[in-house]
Design a protein around this motif. Structure first.
Motif, PDB file in Angstrom:
ATOM      1  N   ALA A 119      10.796   5.323   6.091  1.00  0.00           N
ATOM      2  CA  ALA A 119       9.846   5.339   7.416  1.00  0.00           C
ATOM      3  C   ALA A 119       8.441   5.713   7.030  1.00  0.00           C
ATOM      4  O   ALA A 119       7.659   5.310   7.765  1.00  0.00           O
ATOM      5  CB  ALA A 119      10.458   6.261   8.357  1.00  0.00           C
ATOM      6  N   SER A 120       8.391   6.458   6.130  1.00  0.00           N
ATOM      7  CA  SER A 120       6.961   7.145   5.693  1.00  0.00           C
ATOM      8  C   SER A 120       6.217   5.654   5.435  1.00  0.00           C
ATOM      9  O   SER A 120       4.744   5.916   5.588  1.00  0.00           O
ATOM     10  CB  SER A 120       6.962   8.149   4.780  1.00  0.00           C
ATOM     11  N   MET A 121       6.605   4.886   4.844  1.00  0.00           N
ATOM     12  CA  MET A 121       5.833   3.694   4.399  1.00  0.00           C
ATOM     13  C   MET A 121       5.180   3.040   5.424  1.00  0.00           C
ATOM     14  O   MET A 121       4.144   2.342   5.376  1.00  0.00           O
ATOM     15  CB  MET A 121       6.518   2.884   3.493  1.00  0.00           C
ATOM     16  N   VAL A 134       6.123   3.989  13.516  1.00  0.00           N
ATOM     17  CA  VAL A 134       4.995   4.621  14.330  1.00  0.00           C
ATOM     18  C   VAL A 134       3.840   3.880  13.941  1.00  0.00           C
ATOM     19  O   VAL A 134       3.333   3.906  13.008  1.00  0.00           O
ATOM     20  CB  VAL A 134       4.989   6.143  14.005  1.00  0.00           C
ATOM     21  N   VAL A 175       0.552  -0.235  -0.482  1.00  0.00           N
ATOM     22  CA  VAL A 175       1.910   0.100   0.406  1.00  0.00           C
ATOM     23  C   VAL A 175       2.722  -1.231   0.033  1.00  0.00           C
ATOM     24  O   VAL A 175       4.004  -1.330   0.052  1.00  0.00           O
ATOM     25  CB  VAL A 175       1.580   0.325   1.831  1.00  0.00           C
ATOM     26  N   VAL A 213       4.219   4.211   8.246  1.00  0.00           N
ATOM     27  CA  VAL A 213       3.081   5.249   8.862  1.00  0.00           C
ATOM     28  C   VAL A 213       1.931   4.754   7.805  1.00  0.00           C
ATOM     29  O   VAL A 213       1.036   4.504   8.422  1.00  0.00           O
ATOM     30  CB  VAL A 213       3.553   6.652   8.670  1.00  0.00           C
ATOM     31  N   LEU A 214       2.054   4.637   6.616  1.00  0.00           N
ATOM     32  CA  LEU A 214       1.164   4.564   5.614  1.00  0.00           C
ATOM     33  C   LEU A 214       0.400   3.161   5.900  1.00  0.00           C
ATOM     34  O   LEU A 214      -0.819   3.003   5.934  1.00  0.00           O
ATOM     35  CB  LEU A 214       1.485   4.805   4.357  1.00  0.00           C
ATOM     36  N   LEU A 215       1.306   2.258   6.016  1.00  0.00           N
ATOM     37  CA  LEU A 215       0.904   0.642   6.275  1.00  0.00           C
ATOM     38  C   LEU A 215       0.053   0.528   7.328  1.00  0.00           C
ATOM     39  O   LEU A 215      -1.153   0.135   7.502  1.00  0.00           O
ATOM     40  CB  LEU A 215       2.105  -0.129   5.978  1.00  0.00           C
ATOM     41  N   ILE A 233       5.112  12.835   5.562  1.00  0.00           N
ATOM     42  CA  ILE A 233       3.757  12.499   5.417  1.00  0.00           C
ATOM     43  C   ILE A 233       2.961  13.169   6.489  1.00  0.00           C
ATOM     44  O   ILE A 233       2.903  13.521   7.564  1.00  0.00           O
ATOM     45  CB  ILE A 233       3.594  11.000   5.905  1.00  0.00           C
TER      46      ILE A 233
END
Lengths: 594, 292
Positions: free
Chosen positions: B92-94, B35, A293, B96-98, A55
């Motif tokens: 894991a990227s979700m 994160v 999300v 970060v976005l959340l 990302i």
């Protein structure tokens, strides 16, 4: 041609003729132009963050870099910014490669963090490097050279052209082995490295590829705006819109980011017109991001196509045992390496050690695999067999010792280079790329590090044909288009074997190949192993099925407490008291002697 | 020479405060592998609240951490139970976005409620200094540093001396083994997220005096905090401490001998240089990944 491409083409035609049939409407043209710009960015973002799964939260930086490149050149040379817009793409690529080379060598989270830092750094540089960028006052450019009668129609077509190019570029990447490699990285980076995918180079290339068209668009955008400053050019809200667009439409898909970008720019425009100032826009975009999300993580396009598939299910296919049992292995043989007649063993492990904190998993182990053998490695659980596999294939670095493969020291090489040298492995618990189809899984391996291989077509042509043949060999040809994650465990084991064979390996490391495979297929499996072995492929097998080991392998090495305690032909191993001791312990011996 | 000592002392003071702010981020990452991009927004949220409290009641901004820390503990707990937990088990990227989305919501909320302008709490000691020989120690920095040391010390004792702390450390080392010996994964994760948020409660109160802020300042802060954590090694508390000191020193030294505008950039360059040599950060350990 697939249905989605037909729909996309029709939409494109409609967009192409729109300014012709409705030419005196500057407002909708302006809105659509911004839709195209966002779609260019979201489609590009999708290459690194959708395909490869890394990302980027600072992707609007590339738009700013492109804008500044074109504007600065225009300011200092007097050239029209439109003609130097491609140089904006070049700047973007250079920055992406430099930053990527630093942070993309590791896995995980450093990347996302650096992308934010880069965006803010770019803003700092643009604000403070007065002599080049005119500081926070910004740069004002000349007005478009065409007659005002044309309004923004030339920009409309310029952005539409860039969007088409970006989508074609993204589609081309998805077709190549480069693209399958990126998806492999997203699904399981360690496994990708084990099948010859040079993960570092691929990630850097993907980051660069995701920056180019944004940079070019940035140059055009600067001219469209005729003014740019650091705060506007490196705004984080731009990055938010990119992320949101790709996420809403469906990241990892081809058209998802475009659809998402059209929706998000309309919402954004609506929020600007009806919702008041840009401050409320942040709140609205944040809420949408959280809700997407939580409730639509896959995005619109994948969710819709999943719903479609649920209503139109595909019949379940079973492993084609008859086919598997009758298929000959000539096809496997066709691309095997010409076995070198170099003297000495194929693989030589000398004094290799690996510690995890206080635990010594492998303790000065020695192991020799002779050319053309099927060597077994057995031992109780926790004796260090799988760790030794990981050290040989480079999945983890060793503490001391040497590993020589085909006369070449390999203990310092990255895993993919070892794969290119002819070292393949399967895993104890299968590690297929579960969201890829079976066929994509088998074409994912990259037998060498050449750019030509990387850019070869993966989903059709020679590679795909070979993959289909390999799938027929293991009896799974009928399942080629199924998601690998929907296969049974035994079927996944077979796919993993086909995957390794795609590497054309000289030595194959099999980690418990028999676990979960039914007896008749197991018979086929051992037959395949024997035939491959006759054609020059060497095997090193870890297996707990002792009857299988004793009938298939020679020699047999026994591991206990991190080192090899005995090796020799199966008949001797069966009788060796040291081996019985290692497996059954002192109690057993006391009983036996009693 | 005095100038150099002055810069170093200031750097250490600021580094201590950065360490407090980064500790929450690294704690949350250590236990949850998330994160938390919203950590910077937490800071600004608390700073704005502290400023409002100081303006309306006159409570000392740094002391008001006694109020803001429990409030943030509660907010963190609620956020985890009802929002963040829903995506556990996803890529894991979700996360970060959340958390990025949560940060935007907080920023937008502050914009709407408090307005988009610069603020700074200015209590009486705001511009006063202690004088030690030739060296000036700004009182606000000293008080902030002391508060940070107290909270970090308390956090250390909590993690090493209590059952809850042991549960957190056990979960951060091996979640499945911790679950097997009876440590409730959800409760521990919620506790870690709440504690991490509470540390932002103290950090935000200190920030309100030391730095002018406005709703969008959180980008600046989160990238500094993330820089600290990456430099030290993700999930390592000692690493966060060292990373924070490096940032504090890099900032004061560049500000003394160069110019203030470039100081953040110097820190990013330090991170890049470290990552070139040690891709896993200064204190980051590479553990075996084959046994999940």
């Amino acid at each position: 041609m697939r249905r989605s491409h037909v729909v996309a083409l029709l939409c494109l035609v409609a967009l192409l003729i729109y300014p012709v049939i409705n030419p005196w409407q500057p407002y909708p043209q302006g809105v659509m132009l911004m839709m195209f710009l966002l779609a260019i960015q979201a489609t590009s973002w999708n290459i690194i963050s959708g395909y490869a799964g890394y990302i980027s939260l600072g992707h609007s930086m590339f738009l700013g870099l492109g804008s500044y490149t074109a504007a600065i050149i225009a300011l200092h040379t007097g050239v029209n910014p439109l003609w130097v817009a491609p140089l904006g793409g070049v700047t973007a690529v250079i920055v992406a490669v430099l930053a990527g080379a630093v942070v993309l060598r590791t896995r995980g989270h450093a990347f996302v963090i650096i992308t934010i830092a880069l965006l803010l750094s770019a803003q700092i540089v643009a604000t403070n490097w007065d002599s080049l960028t005119n500081g926070s006052d910004g740069i004002t450019l000349e007005l478009p050279f065409w007659s005002a009668d044309f309004q923004n129609i030339p920009f409309y077509y310029a952005f539409l052209l860039l969007l088409v190019l970006t989508v074609l570029f993204s589609a081309w990447i998805a077709r190549t082995k480069f693209g399958t490699g990126l998806v492999a990285i997203r699904e399981d980076e360690g496994k990708a490295a084990a099948i010859g995918v040079n993960t570092t180079v691929l990630k850097i290339l993907a980051y660069a590829a995701s920056s180019f068209f944004i940079g070019v668009a940035g140059g055009v955008y600067a001219y469209y705006q005729t003014f740019l400053n650091p705060v506007g050019s490196f705004a984080i809200l731009g990055s938010v819109l990119i992320v949101l667009a790709a996420l809403v439409g469906g990241r990892g898909t081809l058209y998802g980011p475009v659809i998402g970008a059209f929706i998000v720019s309309l919402v954004n425009e609506g929020a600007t017109v009806y919702g008041g100032n840009s401050q409320t826009r942040v709140l609205i975009m944040g809420l949408i991001l959280v809700l997407v999300v939580l409730f639509l993580p896959a995005g619109l396009l994948p969710s819709l196509s999943a719903a479609w598939r649920r209503r139109h299910p595909v019949e379940v296919s079973f492993t084609d045992q008859v086919g598997a049992l009758s298929h000959n292995t000539a096809v496997v043989r066709s691309r095997l390496p010409v076995s070198s007649d170099r003297p000495g063993p194929l693989l030589e492990v000398r004094g290799v050690s690996k510690r995890f904190g206080g635990l010594v998993a492998v303790d000065g182990a020695d192991l020799v695999v002779e050319r053309g053998s099927i060597t077994a490695l057995i031992g109780p659980n926790g004796s260090g067999k799988t760790t030794l596999f990981n050290l040989i294939t480079g999945a983890m670095p060793l503490d001391s010792g040497t590993i020589t493969f085909n006369g070449k020291r390999i203990e310092k090489l990255p895993p993919w280079t070892r794969g290119h040298l002819g070292l393949g492995r399967t895993f104890q618990v299968t590690r297929l790329f579960k969201d890829m189809t079976v066929l994509q899984n088998v074409v994912a391996p990259q037998p060498d590090g050449k750019l030509r291989t990387m850019l070869a077509d993966a989903v059709s042509g020679a590679e795909a044909a070979r993959a289909r043949d390999l799938l027929d060999v293991v009896g799974l040809g009928a399942l080629a288009q199924q998601k690998a994650g929907s296969l049974s465990y035994g079927q996944q084991k077979l796919v993993e074997l086909a995957q390794v064979l795609m590497l054309a390996p000289e030595l194959v490391l099999l980690d418990e190949p028999a676990g979960g495979v039914n007896p008749s297929l197991l018979g086929r499996l051992t037959e395949v192993i024997r035939e491959l072995n006759r054609d020059g492929v060497t095997f090193l097998v870890v297996e707990h099925n002792i009857p299988l080991v004793l009938s298939l392998c020679d020699p047999v090495n026994v591991f206990a407490r991190g080192k090899c305690i005995s090796s020799g032909p199966p008949a001797r191993i069966r009788e060796d008291p040291l081996v019985l001791d290692a497996y059954l312990g002192d109690d057993w011996r006391a009983d036996a002697h009693a | 020479m005095a100038q150099f000592v002055q810069a170093v002392v200031l750097g250490v003071l600021i580094g201590g405060i950065y360490a407090l702010m980064a500790s929450g981020l690294t704690l949350i990452f250590g236990v949850l592998r998330i994160v938390n991009i919203a950590q910077g927004a937490f800071l600004i949220l608390v700073a704005t609240f502290t400023w409002w409290l100081w303006r309306t009641t006159g409570i000392d901004p740094i002391l008001s951490a006694v109020i803001t820390a429990p409030l943030m503990f509660g907010l963190g707990w609620v956020l985890y139970r009802f929002v963040v937990r829903r995506i556990s088990g996803q890529a894991a990227s979700m996360s970060v976005l959340l958390t990025f989305g949560i940060a935007l919501v907080i920023e937008g909320f502050l914009n709407v409620v408090a307005g988009n302008k610069f603020r700074s709490a200015t209590p009486a000691y705001f511009e006063q200094s202690f004088r030690v020989g030739d060296i000036l120690l700004p009182k606000a920095q000293v008080y902030g540093f002391l508060a940070a040391v107290v909270v970090l010390g308390g956090l250390y004792l909590l993690l090493t001396r209590t059952w809850a702390g042991r549960a957190i450390r056990a979960t951060s080392q091996n979640p499945s083994a911790a679950a097997l010996v009876g440590i409730g994964a959800t409760a521990t994760a919620a506790l870690a997220f709440a504690l991490g948020s509470a540390s932002a409660g103290v950090g935000g109160s200190i920030l309100s005096v030391l730095y002018p802020f406005f709703p969008a300042s959180h980008y600046d802060w989160i990238s500094r905090l993330l820089g600290i954590v990456v430099l030290g090694g993700m999930g390592s508390l000692p690493g966060a401490l060292v990373g924070a000191l490096v940032l504090g020193l890099a900032e004061t030294l560049t500000a003394t001998y160069g110019s203030l505008q470039w100081s953040t950039l110097v820190f990013y360059l330090v991170i890049m240089a470290v990552l070139l040599v040690r891709p896993q950060g200064l204190f980051g350990a590479r553990l075996r990944e084959d046994v999940a």
